[in-house]
Scaffold this motif. Structure first.
Motif, mmCIF file in Angstrom:
data_model
loop_
_atom_site.group_PDB
_atom_site.id
_atom_site.type_symbol
_atom_site.label_atom_id
_atom_site.label_comp_id
_atom_site.label_asym_id
_atom_site.label_seq_id
_atom_site.Cartn_x
_atom_site.Cartn_y
_atom_site.Cartn_z
ATOM 1 N N ALA A 57 0.841 -1.202 0.000
ATOM 2 C CA ALA A 57 0.000 0.000 0.000
ATOM 3 C C ALA A 57 0.872 1.246 0.000
ATOM 4 O O ALA A 57 1.891 1.311 0.694
ATOM 5 C CB ALA A 57 -0.911 0.004 1.223
ATOM 6 N N GLY A 58 0.453 2.234 -0.766
ATOM 7 C CA GLY A 58 1.215 3.477 -0.848
ATOM 8 C C GLY A 58 0.385 4.600 -1.418
ATOM 9 O O GLY A 58 -0.858 4.533 -1.416
ATOM 10 N N PRO A 59 1.015 5.676 -1.914
ATOM 11 C CA PRO A 59 0.289 6.838 -2.423
ATOM 12 C C PRO A 59 -0.749 6.469 -3.479
ATOM 13 O O PRO A 59 -0.513 5.613 -4.334
ATOM 14 C CB PRO A 59 1.407 7.711 -3.012
ATOM 15 N N GLU A 60 -1.914 7.099 -3.377
ATOM 16 C CA GLU A 60 -3.068 6.923 -4.265
ATOM 17 C C GLU A 60 -3.778 5.590 -4.071
ATOM 18 O O GLU A 60 -4.790 5.337 -4.719
ATOM 19 C CB GLU A 60 -2.684 7.115 -5.739
ATOM 20 N N ASP A 61 -3.287 4.739 -3.168
ATOM 21 C CA ASP A 61 -4.014 3.524 -2.831
ATOM 22 C C ASP A 61 -5.037 3.831 -1.746
ATOM 23 O O ASP A 61 -4.750 4.580 -0.807
ATOM 24 C CB ASP A 61 -3.065 2.440 -2.309
ATOM 25 N N THR A 62 -6.210 3.232 -1.852
ATOM 26 C CA THR A 62 -7.202 3.356 -0.799
ATOM 27 C C THR A 62 -7.163 2.120 0.092
ATOM 28 O O THR A 62 -6.921 1.007 -0.382
ATOM 29 C CB THR A 62 -8.618 3.514 -1.390
ATOM 30 N N VAL A 63 -7.378 2.337 1.383
ATOM 31 C CA VAL A 63 -7.393 1.260 2.369
ATOM 32 C C VAL A 63 -8.715 1.326 3.114
ATOM 33 O O VAL A 63 -9.030 2.349 3.736
ATOM 34 C CB VAL A 63 -6.218 1.380 3.359
ATOM 35 N N LEU A 64 -9.492 0.267 3.040
ATOM 36 C CA LEU A 64 -10.767 0.239 3.727
ATOM 37 C C LEU A 64 -10.540 0.242 5.231
ATOM 38 O O LEU A 64 -9.795 -0.583 5.758
ATOM 39 C CB LEU A 64 -11.559 -1.006 3.305
ATOM 40 N N GLY A 79 -2.557 5.288 10.860
ATOM 41 C CA GLY A 79 -1.650 4.295 10.295
ATOM 42 C C GLY A 79 -1.713 4.245 8.782
ATOM 43 O O GLY A 79 -0.680 4.102 8.105
ATOM 44 N N VAL A 80 -2.906 4.354 8.219
ATOM 45 C CA VAL A 80 -3.040 4.378 6.760
ATOM 46 C C VAL A 80 -2.320 5.592 6.194
ATOM 47 O O VAL A 80 -1.602 5.505 5.185
ATOM 48 C CB VAL A 80 -4.522 4.376 6.354
ATOM 49 N N TRP A 81 -2.481 6.731 6.829
ATOM 50 C CA TRP A 81 -1.783 7.934 6.356
ATOM 51 C C TRP A 81 -0.274 7.791 6.493
ATOM 52 O O TRP A 81 0.481 8.194 5.604
ATOM 53 C CB TRP A 81 -2.269 9.156 7.136
ATOM 54 N N TYR A 82 0.184 7.235 7.596
ATOM 55 C CA TYR A 82 1.622 7.034 7.771
ATOM 56 C C TYR A 82 2.197 6.125 6.682
ATOM 57 O O TYR A 82 3.381 6.221 6.337
ATOM 58 C CB TYR A 82 1.915 6.438 9.144
ATOM 59 N N ALA A 83 1.379 5.221 6.151
ATOM 60 C CA ALA A 83 1.822 4.354 5.054
ATOM 61 C C ALA A 83 1.853 5.091 3.722
ATOM 62 O O ALA A 83 2.359 4.559 2.724
ATOM 63 C CB ALA A 83 0.904 3.142 4.943
ATOM 64 N N GLY A 84 1.305 6.320 3.698
ATOM 65 C CA GLY A 84 1.240 7.090 2.466
ATOM 66 C C GLY A 84 -0.032 6.876 1.691
ATOM 67 O O GLY A 84 -0.228 7.482 0.634
ATOM 68 N N ALA A 85 -0.931 6.013 2.193
ATOM 69 C CA ALA A 85 -2.171 5.677 1.501
ATOM 70 C C ALA A 85 -3.324 6.537 2.016
ATOM 71 O O ALA A 85 -3.133 7.438 2.838
ATOM 72 C CB ALA A 85 -2.478 4.190 1.671
ATOM 73 N N ALA A 86 -4.539 6.229 1.538
ATOM 74 C CA ALA A 86 -5.714 7.033 1.874
ATOM 75 C C ALA A 86 -6.776 6.146 2.503
ATOM 76 O O ALA A 86 -7.185 5.143 1.891
ATOM 77 C CB ALA A 86 -6.282 7.701 0.625
ATOM 78 N N ARG A 109 -7.652 -2.802 -2.366
ATOM 79 C CA ARG A 109 -7.085 -4.136 -2.155
ATOM 80 C C ARG A 109 -6.617 -4.367 -0.727
ATOM 81 O O ARG A 109 -6.132 -5.444 -0.394
ATOM 82 C CB ARG A 109 -5.891 -4.348 -3.093
ATOM 83 N N HIS A 110 -6.730 -3.352 0.132
ATOM 84 C CA HIS A 110 -6.213 -3.465 1.493
ATOM 85 C C HIS A 110 -7.284 -3.014 2.483
ATOM 86 O O HIS A 110 -8.137 -2.186 2.155
ATOM 87 C CB HIS A 110 -4.963 -2.588 1.684
ATOM 88 N N ALA A 111 -7.217 -3.537 3.699
ATOM 89 C CA ALA A 111 -8.216 -3.176 4.702
ATOM 90 C C ALA A 111 -7.615 -3.213 6.094
ATOM 91 O O ALA A 111 -6.702 -3.994 6.375
ATOM 92 C CB ALA A 111 -9.410 -4.121 4.645
ATOM 93 N N VAL A 112 -8.121 -2.337 6.944
ATOM 94 C CA VAL A 112 -7.846 -2.392 8.382
ATOM 95 C C VAL A 112 -9.220 -2.442 9.038
ATOM 96 O O VAL A 112 -9.946 -1.457 9.060
ATOM 97 C CB VAL A 112 -7.059 -1.163 8.868
ATOM 98 N N VAL A 113 -9.590 -3.612 9.531
ATOM 99 C CA VAL A 113 -10.955 -3.836 10.000
ATOM 100 C C VAL A 113 -10.900 -4.669 11.274
ATOM 101 O O VAL A 113 -10.046 -5.535 11.422
ATOM 102 C CB VAL A 113 -11.788 -4.606 8.946
ATOM 103 N N THR A 114 -11.789 -4.400 12.207
ATOM 104 C CA THR A 114 -11.855 -5.217 13.416
ATOM 105 C C THR A 114 -13.295 -5.512 13.783
ATOM 106 O O THR A 114 -14.181 -4.695 13.576
ATOM 107 C CB THR A 114 -11.199 -4.508 14.629
ATOM 108 N N GLY A 115 -13.516 -6.711 14.288
ATOM 109 C CA GLY A 115 -14.684 -6.976 15.109
ATOM 110 C C GLY A 115 -15.999 -7.315 14.474
ATOM 111 O O GLY A 115 -16.653 -8.212 14.948
#
Length: 527
Positions: A57-64, A79-86, A109-115
């Motif tokens: 994941a990096g710039p211009e990538d979206t992370v759910l 954390g998503v911003w620190y990775a350079g993503a959105a 293609r990427h996600a940060v999800v819990t619960g």
């Protein structure tokens, strides 16, 4: 000596990282599961960023990002911003089918999800299609340095409802986010001593407006507990957590103001300012609020396409004496926002004349993510600015500008209807119905019944205050012309709203079952 950096040169995630370095032991997050210092927030966010970068994941990538209110949400977004993503903020409890549709709409293609069950099912069934980054950022050692992000790069994606039923993904850039964050921190006078309520749903842009100016000034974001529902439950929570500023949906605040009128009581002692938005408020409720000793209120006009708040009105108590039946003005544009009131030929209207509101300036979103045709339809060329490529956004709201520059809301461009020759503004109907002391929420809609247009009002009463529909009809008939009395009036426990506080039109019930309606007197023929 070099010139100071402008907000556009200093993206929000880097400002938060610098704040963490300056005040590592200050409290950044207060939530039901505990507190996070700025040091802890920063380190956990870096750990998540490391996972996402390793996954590509990096710039211009979206992370759910799909999770409820709390520390994990704060860690994930940063954390998503620190990775350079959105971050692409979504409701984690949304049906799996909708989550899949949102992923497909943005190529995520990427996600940060819990619960939540739907999000977990999404992970299990996606296999290699979707990388799962949990919020495992618990390492005490510092992770990678936050990525440098360009001012024009993608900051976040949020979805708004579309008239076709297909959600619209709004893409916001870092420059606009940085500018708006700095402006709002100054407008609300935020300092490190502030404890700002995190009330909005995490998938709503106001959640960012609550958190980001707070963290950029070293304050504390106080996440409301999930079991706090009514204003009566909110008051002790604000007192216990020493909250200084809240940003509430207008219907919720309206319920609070009317409840205070019925049951006078002291307000939380630390509360110094209230911001309301997501819907039009009424000055009658401001009068109630100030009579109860409430702190100053700012009414904010918010659009996702304008990077949240675009205009503000400082609703001062001394200016309300003769305005009880009016809608609270939209106010004046924030610095960096240009507001035009235009006719159908895109010509500026004179002061006092109605027109459609267009917004321009550094506040504008980049457009709709991967939807160029829709972007071109709503984000049009700005003919009033000499800058190359300048655009303006068609809001669809009808307004007029007062001589002092204040914008006043008249309704949507499609909200004026003709009922048997009478021109009816739906906002005027809503204002008339909302004057009843037991009404806390109302929306008027134009519908067709047996081939004829009808005005229907959906009304929610204060909890524990059964609404007498007959009395309401008599009061309306005594106060307003007959054409402003709704032909149908539906009393509901509450109006259906989206997590962002906007009316969920598709969830409104059928207005015509006899047991749910009151039929107003017939209209006279127009003169």
């Amino acid at each position: 000596m070099s010139a100071p950096l402008s907000p556009d040169d200093f993206p929000v995630p880097l400002r938060i990282a610098r704040q963490a370095a300056r005040t590592p032991d200050a409290t950044a997050v207060s939530a039901s599961e505990g507190e996070l210092t700025y040091r802890r927030l920063d380190r956990r966010a870096r750990a998540v960023a490391g996972e996402l970068r390793a996954a590509g994941a990096g710039p211009e990538d979206t992370v759910l990002v799909g999770m409820g209110r709390g520390a994990d949400w704060a860690v994930a977004v940063l954390g998503v911003w620190y990775a350079g993503a959105a971050p692409m903020l979504v409701d984690p409890a949304a049906p799996e089918e909708r989550l899949r549709a949102l992923l497909a709409a943005t190529g995520t293609r990427h996600a940060v999800v819990t619960g939540h069950a739907a999000a977990a099912a999404l992970h299990r069934r996606s296999g290699d299609e979707l990388f799962w980054a949990g919020t495992r950022g618990d390492a005490e050692s510092a992770g990678p340095e936050p990525a440098a992000v360009a001012p024009g790069s993608l900051a976040y994606v949020l979805f708004t409802s579309g008239s076709t039923g297909r959600p619209k993904p709004v893409a916001v850039g870092h420059a606009g986010l940085a500018r708006q964050t700095a402006v709002l921190a100054e407008r609300y006078g935020l300092t490190a001593a502030d404890r700002v309520l995190q009330f909005a749903a995490p998938a709503f842009d106001v959640a960012l407006e609550e958190a980001l100016p707070t963290w950029c000034t070293g304050g504390t974001a106080v996440f409301v507990d999930d079991n706090v529902v009514s204003p009566a439950e909110l008051e002790p929570f604000l007192t216990e957590r020493a909250v200084t500023l809240v940003n509430l949906p207008t219907p919720y605040w309206t319920q609070w103001a009317k409840d205070l009128e019925r049951r006078p009581r002291p307000l939380p002692p630390t509360l110094r300012h209230v911001v309301i938005g997501s819907d039009a408020g009424r000055t009658a409720d401001l009068i109630r609020w100030y009579a109860a000793g409430g702190p100053p209120v700012t009414s904010a006009y918010c659009l996702t396409e304008s990077t949240i708040t675009a205009t503000c009105h400082e609703a001062r108590a001394e200016a309300l004496a003769d305005t009880a039946d009016e809608v609270i003005p939209l106010g004046v544009p924030l610095p960096g926002v240009r507001a035009y009131v235009l006719d159908e030929a895109l010509t500026r209207t004179a002061d006092g004349e109605a027109g459609e509101l267009y917004l321009a300036g550094s506040c504008l979103a980049r457009g709709y993510h991967d939807r160029p045709a829709l972007t071109a339809e709503r984000f049009v060329a700005d003919p009033f600015d000499a800058g190359p490529g300048e655009r303006m956004y068609r809001t669809g709201d009808r307004v007029r500008r007062a001589p002092d520059g204040t914008l006043r809301f008249l309704g949507r461009t499609d909200d004026q209807v003709k009922i048997r020759g009478h021109r009816v503004e739906l906002k005027e109907v809503e204002t008339a119905v909302a004057a009843h002391p037991d009404v806390v929420d109302v929306v008027a809609r134009a519908v067709r019944h047996r081939g004829e247009p009808q005005v229907v009002a959906y009304v929610a009463a204060a909890p524990g205050r059964p609404l007498d529909g007959g009395e309401l009809r008599r009061q309306l008939a005594a106060r307003v012309p007959a054409h402003l009395v709704p032909a149908r009036l539906c009393v509901l426990p509450r109006l259906p709203r989206t997590p962002g506080g906007k009316l969920d039109v598709r969830a409104l019930p059928d207005p015509f079952p006899p047991e749910a309606v009151i039929v107003a007197p017939p209209l006279p023929e127009p003169v």
